[in-house]
Design a protein around this motif. Structure first.
Motif, PDB file in Angstrom:
ATOM      1  N   THR A  67       0.845  -1.192   0.000  1.00  0.00           N
ATOM      2  CA  THR A  67       0.000   0.000   0.000  1.00  0.00           C
ATOM      3  C   THR A  67       0.876   1.235   0.000  1.00  0.00           C
ATOM      4  O   THR A  67       1.930   1.267   0.636  1.00  0.00           O
ATOM      5  CB  THR A  67      -0.948   0.012   1.216  1.00  0.00           C
TER       6      THR A  67
ATOM      7  N   ARG B 264      -5.792   3.066   1.886  1.00  0.00           N
ATOM      8  CA  ARG B 264      -7.172   2.705   2.211  1.00  0.00           C
ATOM      9  C   ARG B 264      -7.122   1.573   3.224  1.00  0.00           C
ATOM     10  O   ARG B 264      -6.905   0.408   2.898  1.00  0.00           O
ATOM     11  CB  ARG B 264      -7.920   2.299   0.938  1.00  0.00           C
ATOM     12  N   GLU B 265      -7.304   1.941   4.471  1.00  0.00           N
ATOM     13  CA  GLU B 265      -7.134   0.989   5.566  1.00  0.00           C
ATOM     14  C   GLU B 265      -8.119  -0.174   5.479  1.00  0.00           C
ATOM     15  O   GLU B 265      -7.776  -1.309   5.823  1.00  0.00           O
ATOM     16  CB  GLU B 265      -7.279   1.711   6.907  1.00  0.00           C
ATOM     17  N   ARG B 266      -9.343   0.092   5.023  1.00  0.00           N
ATOM     18  CA  ARG B 266     -10.332  -0.970   4.949  1.00  0.00           C
ATOM     19  C   ARG B 266      -9.869  -2.068   3.998  1.00  0.00           C
ATOM     20  O   ARG B 266     -10.071  -3.256   4.249  1.00  0.00           O
ATOM     21  CB  ARG B 266     -11.679  -0.401   4.489  1.00  0.00           C
TER      22      ARG B 266
ATOM     23  N   VAL C  45      -6.716  -2.831   3.357  1.00  0.00           N
ATOM     24  CA  VAL C  45      -5.633  -3.536   4.051  1.00  0.00           C
ATOM     25  C   VAL C  45      -6.206  -4.512   5.065  1.00  0.00           C
ATOM     26  O   VAL C  45      -5.762  -5.660   5.180  1.00  0.00           O
ATOM     27  CB  VAL C  45      -4.680  -2.537   4.724  1.00  0.00           C
ATOM     28  N   ASP C  46      -7.226  -4.083   5.815  1.00  0.00           N
ATOM     29  CA  ASP C  46      -7.862  -4.947   6.798  1.00  0.00           C
ATOM     30  C   ASP C  46      -8.393  -6.210   6.134  1.00  0.00           C
ATOM     31  O   ASP C  46      -8.251  -7.325   6.661  1.00  0.00           O
ATOM     32  CB  ASP C  46      -9.011  -4.212   7.491  1.00  0.00           C
TER      33      ASP C  46
ATOM     34  N   PHE D 218      -0.045   5.959   9.482  1.00  0.00           N
ATOM     35  CA  PHE D 218      -0.707   4.738   9.038  1.00  0.00           C
ATOM     36  C   PHE D 218      -0.468   3.583  10.008  1.00  0.00           C
ATOM     37  O   PHE D 218      -1.381   2.833  10.341  1.00  0.00           O
ATOM     38  CB  PHE D 218      -0.204   4.367   7.640  1.00  0.00           C
TER      39      PHE D 218
ATOM     40  N   HIS E 199      -2.473   2.235  13.352  1.00  0.00           N
ATOM     41  CA  HIS E 199      -3.671   1.398  13.293  1.00  0.00           C
ATOM     42  C   HIS E 199      -3.322  -0.093  13.303  1.00  0.00           C
ATOM     43  O   HIS E 199      -4.217  -0.924  13.474  1.00  0.00           O
ATOM     44  CB  HIS E 199      -4.474   1.710  12.031  1.00  0.00           C
ATOM     45  N   TYR E 200      -2.057  -0.437  13.127  1.00  0.00           N
ATOM     46  CA  TYR E 200      -1.702  -1.844  12.949  1.00  0.00           C
ATOM     47  C   TYR E 200      -0.686  -2.360  13.963  1.00  0.00           C
ATOM     48  O   TYR E 200      -0.403  -3.557  13.975  1.00  0.00           O
ATOM     49  CB  TYR E 200      -1.177  -2.065  11.522  1.00  0.00           C
TER      50      TYR E 200
ATOM     51  N   SER F  18      -8.857  -3.729  17.266  1.00  0.00           N
ATOM     52  CA  SER F  18      -8.381  -4.158  15.950  1.00  0.00           C
ATOM     53  C   SER F  18      -9.207  -5.331  15.438  1.00  0.00           C
ATOM     54  O   SER F  18      -9.563  -5.387  14.254  1.00  0.00           O
ATOM     55  CB  SER F  18      -6.903  -4.549  16.025  1.00  0.00           C
TER      56      SER F  18
ATOM     57  N   SER G 131     -14.900  -4.713   8.740  1.00  0.00           N
ATOM     58  CA  SER G 131     -14.449  -4.663   7.350  1.00  0.00           C
ATOM     59  C   SER G 131     -15.134  -5.729   6.529  1.00  0.00           C
ATOM     60  O   SER G 131     -15.301  -5.607   5.318  1.00  0.00           O
ATOM     61  CB  SER G 131     -12.930  -4.844   7.275  1.00  0.00           C
TER      62      SER G 131
END
Length: 339
Positions: free
Chosen positions: A127, A135-137, A139-140, A168, A171-172, A325, A332
């Motif tokens: 990404t 776009r985090e969604r 990646v999820d 970024f 979130h992970y 998470s 998602s």
């Protein structure tokens, strides 16, 4: 019963010979004990490029395989001309049992799975940190697909010369997903140090690269495998989306050992084939806490026992972030925004 046929017996009756001959039909298939096993590295209009030891063999599907699908990464048994000469053509007579399968569906309402790659052991989610925006969604969803397939996930964040990766990564971090960062150099190419960092993570493994168009996936592949010559494109300045440059999956051998599978850029990753209830199984510190959940618990509702499990400290200091998470991954899959 009597009549004009009384004088005839069975020996007098003529039968019309079958056009297919008199050989009895059988469901038994040949064993093909002389078949050799190779790995499919490319698929193109009914022809399968297969790697066998030190040579590449072009193959076709044997009729006896029926409609079973053959994908990149499959280990297949071949017979016929496996010399690898320009005009040689072998037949695939058997697909060996798959160890892992990466799949996706067209959308979340479609439970029909599309197999992308077989026998990979690492899913590399590529990404960009900017141009296009991450776009985090998406990646999820890729992480969920990795967990479902039994693949180790790896985040590769490109274009770190354009944006700070910390925004970024916050979130992970609770997911303990490994990550690496790449940067572009002044000449438009990737910094050599960035490429080597990624290479260290891929050497000796079979890694499949997934990501949106325009994130730099093919550029990364070309840097890792100089002879790959994967087409690269640019991001549309109006839509912020990349143009599809890779049109089919292909497996490329890394110079230092291992394989990297480049896949076409995707704009969505359907998870209709994945049961959301199975997500929590991939969170070893949270899974025991579901024993107190009501039947049919979605693990994202007020009655969920995971809140008390985390509050009591069973999941450690990172428990609250880990639970959030997990619930983000659940949303998602069930949310309207497919990313």
């Amino acid at each position: 019963m009597s009549g004009r046929y009384d004088h005839l017996d069975e020996s007098s009756v003529r039968t019309r010979p079958s056009r297919k001959g008199t050989r009895p039909r059988t469901k038994d298939r040949p064993a093909h004990e002389d078949a050799v096993v190779g790995v499919v590295v490319g698929v193109d209009r009914g022809r399968y490029t297969t790697r066998l030891e030190d040579r590449t063999v072009v193959t076709m599907r044997a009729r006896e395989l029926g409609r079973s699908r053959i994908v990149v990464g499959d280990r297949v048994a071949m017979v016929g001309d496996t010399s690898g000469e320009p005009d040689a053509l072998a037949r695939i007579v058997r697909v060996e049992e798959r160890e892992t399968v990466l799949r996706r569906s067209a959308d979340d309402s479609d439970t029909v799975e599309r197999v992308i790659v077989a026998n990979a052991d690492q899913l590399v989610v590529v990404t960009a940190l900017a141009d296009p925006e991450p776009r985090e969604r998406m990646v999820d969803r890729c992480l969920v697909a990795a967990y479902d397939a039994g693949l180790d996930p790896l985040l590769v964040l490109t274009k770190a010369d354009l944006a700070d990766p910390e925004t970024f990564l916050r979130h992970y971090r609770a997911l303990d997903v490994p990550w690496v960062v790449t940067r572009g150099g002044p000449d438009g190419q990737l910094e050599a140090a960035s490429v080597e960092t990624v290479r260290e993570r891929l050497t000796g493994r079979t890694s499949v690269l997934v990501g949106h168009s325009g994130v730099g996936k093919s550029t990364l592949v070309n840097a890792l495998v100089p002879d790959a010559h994967r087409a690269t494109g640019v991001v549309n300045a109006v839509t912020g989306r990349g143009r599809h440059t890779s049109t089919s999956a292909v497996a490329l051998e890394l110079p230092g050992g291992g394989w990297v599978v480049d896949t076409p850029g995707v704009r969505s990753f359907g998870l209709g084939h994945v049961d959301p209830a199975s997500f929590v199984e991939h969170f070893d510190d949270l899974a025991p806490g579901t024993a107190g959940c009501p039947r049919g618990c979605s693990h994202d509702e007020p009655e969920c026992a995971l809140d008390a499990w985390v509050a009591e400290g069973h999941a450690g200091a990172s428990g609250p972030a880990r639970l959030e998470s997990l619930r983000r991954l659940l949303r998602s899959r069930t949310g309207e925004d497919r990313g």
